[in-house]
Design a protein around this motif. Structure first.
Motif, PDB file in Angstrom:
ATOM      1  N   LYS A   7      31.542 -10.378 -36.671  1.00 15.09           N
ATOM      2  CA  LYS A   7      30.468 -10.402 -37.312  1.00 15.09           C
ATOM      3  C   LYS A   7      29.930 -11.498 -38.032  1.00 15.09           C
ATOM      4  O   LYS A   7      30.901 -12.237 -38.392  1.00 15.09           O
ATOM      5  CB  LYS A   7      30.333  -9.181 -38.146  1.00 15.09           C
ATOM      6  N   LYS A  12      26.607  -8.043 -35.979  1.00 16.36           N
ATOM      7  CA  LYS A  12      27.726  -8.360 -34.744  1.00 16.36           C
ATOM      8  C   LYS A  12      27.310  -9.280 -33.642  1.00 16.36           C
ATOM      9  O   LYS A  12      25.968  -9.361 -33.175  1.00 16.36           O
ATOM     10  CB  LYS A  12      27.712  -6.776 -33.926  1.00 16.36           C
ATOM     11  N   GLU A  69      40.337  -9.636 -46.497  1.00 14.36           N
ATOM     12  CA  GLU A  69      39.559  -9.167 -47.557  1.00 14.36           C
ATOM     13  C   GLU A  69      39.172 -10.481 -48.375  1.00 14.36           C
ATOM     14  O   GLU A  69      38.721 -11.450 -47.783  1.00 14.36           O
ATOM     15  CB  GLU A  69      39.997  -8.245 -48.208  1.00 14.36           C
ATOM     16  N   ASP A  82      41.428  -3.525 -40.751  1.00 12.45           N
ATOM     17  CA  ASP A  82      41.460  -4.915 -41.423  1.00 12.45           C
ATOM     18  C   ASP A  82      40.168  -5.825 -41.155  1.00 12.45           C
ATOM     19  O   ASP A  82      39.595  -5.620 -40.000  1.00 12.45           O
ATOM     20  CB  ASP A  82      42.829  -5.552 -41.044  1.00 12.45           C
ATOM     21  N   THR A  83      39.787  -6.252 -42.066  1.00 11.97           N
ATOM     22  CA  THR A  83      38.642  -7.293 -41.930  1.00 11.97           C
ATOM     23  C   THR A  83      39.257  -8.663 -42.401  1.00 11.97           C
ATOM     24  O   THR A  83      39.610  -8.988 -43.326  1.00 11.97           O
ATOM     25  CB  THR A  83      37.523  -7.110 -42.801  1.00 11.97           C
ATOM     26  N   ILE A  85      38.478 -12.821 -42.668  1.00 10.60           N
ATOM     27  CA  ILE A  85      37.364 -13.595 -42.889  1.00 10.60           C
ATOM     28  C   ILE A  85      37.717 -15.103 -42.622  1.00 10.60           C
ATOM     29  O   ILE A  85      38.838 -15.819 -42.779  1.00 10.60           O
ATOM     30  CB  ILE A  85      36.850 -13.670 -44.292  1.00 10.60           C
ATOM     31  N   GLU A  90      33.349 -12.517 -40.193  1.00 10.49           N
ATOM     32  CA  GLU A  90      33.999 -11.366 -40.140  1.00 10.49           C
ATOM     33  C   GLU A  90      34.650 -10.798 -39.016  1.00 10.49           C
ATOM     34  O   GLU A  90      33.861 -10.709 -37.841  1.00 10.49           O
ATOM     35  CB  GLU A  90      33.495 -10.227 -41.019  1.00 10.49           C
ATOM     36  N   VAL A  92      36.752  -7.732 -37.540  1.00  5.46           N
ATOM     37  CA  VAL A  92      37.305  -6.459 -37.848  1.00  5.46           C
ATOM     38  C   VAL A  92      38.106  -5.816 -36.866  1.00  5.46           C
ATOM     39  O   VAL A  92      37.665  -5.741 -35.739  1.00  5.46           O
ATOM     40  CB  VAL A  92      35.939  -5.403 -38.084  1.00  5.46           C
ATOM     41  N   TYR A  93      39.366  -5.522 -37.165  1.00  3.99           N
ATOM     42  CA  TYR A  93      40.303  -5.165 -36.133  1.00  3.99           C
ATOM     43  C   TYR A  93      40.301  -3.648 -36.048  1.00  3.99           C
ATOM     44  O   TYR A  93      40.241  -2.830 -36.864  1.00  3.99           O
ATOM     45  CB  TYR A  93      41.790  -5.656 -36.742  1.00  3.99           C
TER      46      TYR A  93
END
Length: 210
Positions: A7, A12, A69, A82-83, A85, A90, A92-93
């Motif tokens: 993202k 997205k 995070e 998990d996110t 950065i 971002e 995202v898993y």
């Protein structure tokens, strides 16, 4: 395998399914996952290493760091949700492993059986198996029903076979006496097993059955 949803500014912009071994992340077009038009991302910023069903992200000494995070990390075992950065992006898993789903074309459900019969017998035909074809375990069958099946290799690292939605992944270290597949070393990150593959562990050869 797990996947990353990418993202940028809340929208997205991509999605990547992780593969066995290494996948690099960065601004360079040579990376496996390219984060475009983001000057805060290093050319080669981070790498995701996948072994079996486990994926770990490592920062590659980037200028602006890799964050989980709001916390800067050097290495982290990815967990569902998990996110990560990286710059303005971002990651995202998502881990879509379904532990109770048979792999390799499970047979349709059998007609209802008496309860006592079900207690005594657990059908394993929907799962793959290893059959000992040479060595001390010749004739022995190893059903691959668990998320992780470990086969001992005395004095060396054991063979680990992970059950994933994509199939069964053999993971082992490389070196003298270590498990081999089709008379070759197991590649970094492991190898997806196919019907007929020969896995050699501690002098015993096993054939992959479906």
């Amino acid at each position: 395998m797990g996947k990353l949803v990418i993202k940028s500014k809340g929208s997205k912009v991509g999605e990547f399914t992780l593969k066995l071994g290494d996948m690099t992340i960065g601004r360079s077009p040579a990376c496996d996952i390219v984060l475009k038009d983001d000057k805060s991302v290093s050319s080669k910023h981070a790498v995701i290493k996948t072994v079996g069903t486990k994926s770990t992200i490592e920062d590659l000494g980037s200028t602006n760091g890799t964050l989980l995070e709001a916390r800067r990390i050097r290495r982290h075992l990815l967990q569902r949700g998990d996110t990560i950065i990286i710059g303005e992006h971002e990651l995202v898993y998502r881990d879509d492993v379904v532990l109770d789903a048979p792999a390799f074309g499970a047979r349709p459900a059998a007609p209802a059986a008496p309860e006592d019969s079900l207690e005594k017998t657990r059908l394993i035909t929907g799962y793959a198996q290893l059959l000992g074809v040479d060595g001390k375990d010749k004739g022995k069958r190893v059903p691959l029903m668990k998320e992780e099946t470990i086969i001992d290799n005395p004095g060396k690292s054991p063979a680990r076979i992970y059950r994933t939605p994509d199939g069964y992944v053999l993971s082992a270290q490389v070196g003298p006496g270590e498990p081999r597949i089709n008379d070759k070393p197991v590649p970094p990150g492991g190898q997806l097993l196919a019907k007929g593959d020969i896995v050699e562990i501690a002098g015993t050869k096993y054939q992959m059955l479906k």
